[in-house]
Design an enzyme around this catalytic site. Structure first.
Site, PDB file in Angstrom:
ATOM      1  N   CYS A  92       0.787  -1.240   0.000  1.00  0.00           N
ATOM      2  CA  CYS A  92       0.000   0.000   0.000  1.00  0.00           C
ATOM      3  C   CYS A  92       0.816   1.284   0.000  1.00  0.00           C
ATOM      4  O   CYS A  92       0.722   2.097  -0.926  1.00  0.00           O
ATOM      5  CB  CYS A  92      -0.937   0.015   1.206  1.00  0.00           C
ATOM      6  SG  CYS A  92      -2.068  -1.380   1.302  1.00  0.00           S
ATOM      7  N   HIS A 153      -2.990   6.513   4.524  1.00  0.00           N
ATOM      8  CA  HIS A 153      -1.864   5.611   4.806  1.00  0.00           C
ATOM      9  C   HIS A 153      -0.516   6.165   4.322  1.00  0.00           C
ATOM     10  O   HIS A 153       0.355   5.411   3.891  1.00  0.00           O
ATOM     11  CB  HIS A 153      -2.111   4.220   4.185  1.00  0.00           C
ATOM     12  CG  HIS A 153      -1.390   3.129   4.936  1.00  0.00           C
ATOM     13  ND1 HIS A 153      -1.375   1.815   4.512  1.00  0.00           N
ATOM     14  CD2 HIS A 153      -0.664   3.164   6.073  1.00  0.00           C
ATOM     15  CE1 HIS A 153      -0.682   1.089   5.349  1.00  0.00           C
ATOM     16  NE2 HIS A 153      -0.233   1.885   6.318  1.00  0.00           N
TER      17      HIS A 153
END
Length: 595
Positions: A92, A153
């Protein structure tokens, strides 16, 4: 009664409702398909949709016949489908950093070398460096309203719990609503833990050490074997008791520390109530579009689906043939439909470029017993966490712009998530920065059909900071070659994944180093089954030499940068922890008007 778009979908099945609507409008207005290229191609609204951990093989438009994804399939029919669309990383944080900046994550430092491949907590000081330029920052300067809804994130704070140096609003977004961190299994104390179980074991181990030390000192004191005071015994006992208690509250700490929602700089829900998260996300998208429908706007919808723990609302549970994962995919597809319907209702469909992708491939190791909780990567080998194999980095790529881009086209040229950066920057009237290397290439000429070939001759595939593979597009032969320098050792052998681990490692004993490297012809063997040799491929040495030259040239253009993922910047610090109230009393529900 007039035939509506959705009615057309229900009647004609595979025929795209939005394609039908576009065709009807073309008939009514007397437009010919070729007329679309005469329309203006600058400053549209831009809607970017990114799934989390979705496999390319999970979508009907990419070959799945057992999962129902009619809205994404509809988007592909009305737009252009990219079949060799490549993420810059297979996990990610680095993939999303590359997407936003158009640069390999190695250039921004958003890679590691010690196994901590993504940001581990919200309360860390690491994040996307403030000197990096995102497409949102450039478009904001050009008058776009910019919004991010969903997962971030990429860090939050640097020195205090509220400096928000890495916050989306510090990287060019006017509006943010979502999770500063990421969805994960520990958000609901799920059976597949990502860090809770390991932390519990670690805390219990330290408790045992402290308890043993306290008992040893106590025994020595009582047996008059030493003359030390009781002070160290008391302190060791207190620490042991605290560690023992902490081992039972690790899960609660994680839920409150990482699983919360923010609107701009304010925490609105800590911890999250997942039964209403989907509706809150959709409500926020609709609100943003309505506020900014006079345009132009850039909206990045970063779905929390389909990452574990696969939080799915009740009406979608049990609806798919693939258990909870399939249910979650189908709910996300429904969300895509709701968002596209919002554009329709506001009259923005024809003035909005829509793009859909995933941050990387599906997770093969997300498995418990007979249940598969990760995605399917179709014919491609490998998955999430594997920096070189296609299954970890080849992702969906769908682009729709009615009246400008020809519907139903398929582009098989190599493209990258990094290409979104220069594409949207130039569409919005901005300029690609000249003070740094930008690895993305403008997609618009390829999408419009004014060029036939991708501008990418080489793409480099990293796992952390280790180069695992490189791709060469030999345009004069129409061939895509892939060279693998390192590959993970599957467990068990020939299993196709590293079962028993969260993801395959990037380095160490469980990674095979190939000398000579493995060579595949992706044009003939996209599944990477048959490694070529000098005996089976006359161009073997020529290809190896050309790719080696490109790798050398690429490395010459890499400079030293700090790497926050691989340092203490990726360690949780209590003073950086966002909290609704006085730490550690982190609880609030402002979505319901409660403090």
């Amino acid at each position: 009664m007039p035939l509506t778009c959705k009615a057309a979908l229900s009647i004609f099945g595979s025929v795209s409702c939005r394609a039908w609507l576009a065709a009807m409008m073309g008939v009514l207005l007397g437009l010919k398909p070729s007329a679309c290229r005469d329309l203006p191609v600058s400053r549209p609204n831009i809607l970017l949709l990114m799934a989390d951990d979705l496999g390319i093989g999970d979508l009907g438009c990419y070959g799945n016949t057992t999962l129902r994804t009619p809205n994404i399939d509809c988007l592909a029919e009305d737009g252009i489908r990219l079949t060799q669309h490549i993420a810059a990383a297979s996990v990610c944080t680095p993939s999303r950093a590359a997407f936003l900046t158009g640069r390999y994550p190695l250039r921004s430092g958003m890679v590691s070398s010690n196994g901590y491949r993504v940001l581990q907590w919200t309360g860390v000081s690491g994040g996307l460096p403030t000197n990096e330029t995102t497409f949102a920052k450039i478009l904001k300067e050009k008058g776009y309203a910019t919004g991010l809804i969903g997962k971030w994130h990429l860090g939050l704070n640097c020195e205090s719990s509220s400096d928000h140096c890495h916050h989306p609003l510090s990287h060019g977004f006017d509006h943010f609503y979502g999770m500063p961190f990421s969805m994960m299994g520990d958000c609901v104390h799920w059976e597949m833990s990502e860090k809770r179980v390991a932390l519990e074991h670690k805390v219990k181990f330290y408790f045992q050490i402290m308890a043993f030390a306290a008992l040893t000192l106590t025994a020595g004191k009582l047996a008059r074997l030493a003359s030390w005071s009781w002070t160290p015994v008391i302190w060791l006992t207190i620490v042991a008791i605290l560690l023992f208690m902490a081992s039972y509250f690790v899960g609660v700490l994680i839920v409150h520390a990482d699983c919360f929602l923010m609107r701009n700089h304010t925490i609105t829900e800590q911890p999250m109530r997942f039964d209403r998260t989907t509706s809150l996300i959709l409500k926020e998208v609709s609100s943003f579009v309505q506020r900014n429908k006079q345009g132009p706007f850039l909206l990045f919808v970063s779905f929390l689906h389909v990452h574990t723990p696969l939080v799915t609302t009740g009406k979608f549970l049990g609806n798919s043939l693939h258990g909870l994962y399939g249910d979650n995919v189908q709910e996300m597809d429904w969300m895509v439909g709701q968002i596209l319907d919002t554009l329709d209702m506001e009259g923005l469909t024809n003035s909005t470029l829509v793009y859909f992708t995933s941050d990387h491939g599906g997770s093969l190791e997300a498995q418990m017993g007979n249940n598969q909780y990760g995605g399917w990567n179709g014919i491609y080998k490998g998955g999430k966490g594997m920096g070189g194999w296609e299954g970890g980095i080849r992702v969906p790529g769908i682009v729709r712009w009615p009246g400008v881009l020809q519907a139903g086209r398929v582009i098989r040229e190599p493209t990258s998530l990094m290409d979104v950066f220069p594409t949207v920057v130039q569409l919005g009237g901005g300029e690609v920065p000249q003070d740094r290397v930008v690895d993305g290439r403008d997609l618009l000429p390829l999408l419009l059909g004014t060029v036939q070939h991708s501008d990418h001759e080489f793409l480099f595939h990293y796992c952390e900071n280790f180069l695992h593979a490189a791709r060469w597009y030999q345009r004069d032969r129409g061939t895509v070659w892939k060279v693998h320098y390192e590959t993970p050792v599957f467990q068990p052998d020939s299993a196709g994944a590293c079962y028993g681990r969260a993801v395959c490692p990037c380095s160490g004993e469980q990674v095979a180093h190939h000398n000579p490297p493995l060579l595949f012809n992706l044009s003939r063997d996209p599944s990477e089954i048959h490694a070529l040799t000098p005996d089976t491929e006359p161009l073997f040495y020529q290809v190896m030499e050309r790719v080696a030259q490109a790798v050398h040239q690429h490395r010459q253009m890499l400079g030293p940068v700090p790497r926050p993922l691989a340092t203490a910047d990726n360690v949780w610090r209590p003073w950086l922890q966002p909290c609704c109230g006085p730490f550690p009393l982190c609880w609030c529900d402002r979505e319901n008007g409660q403090p």
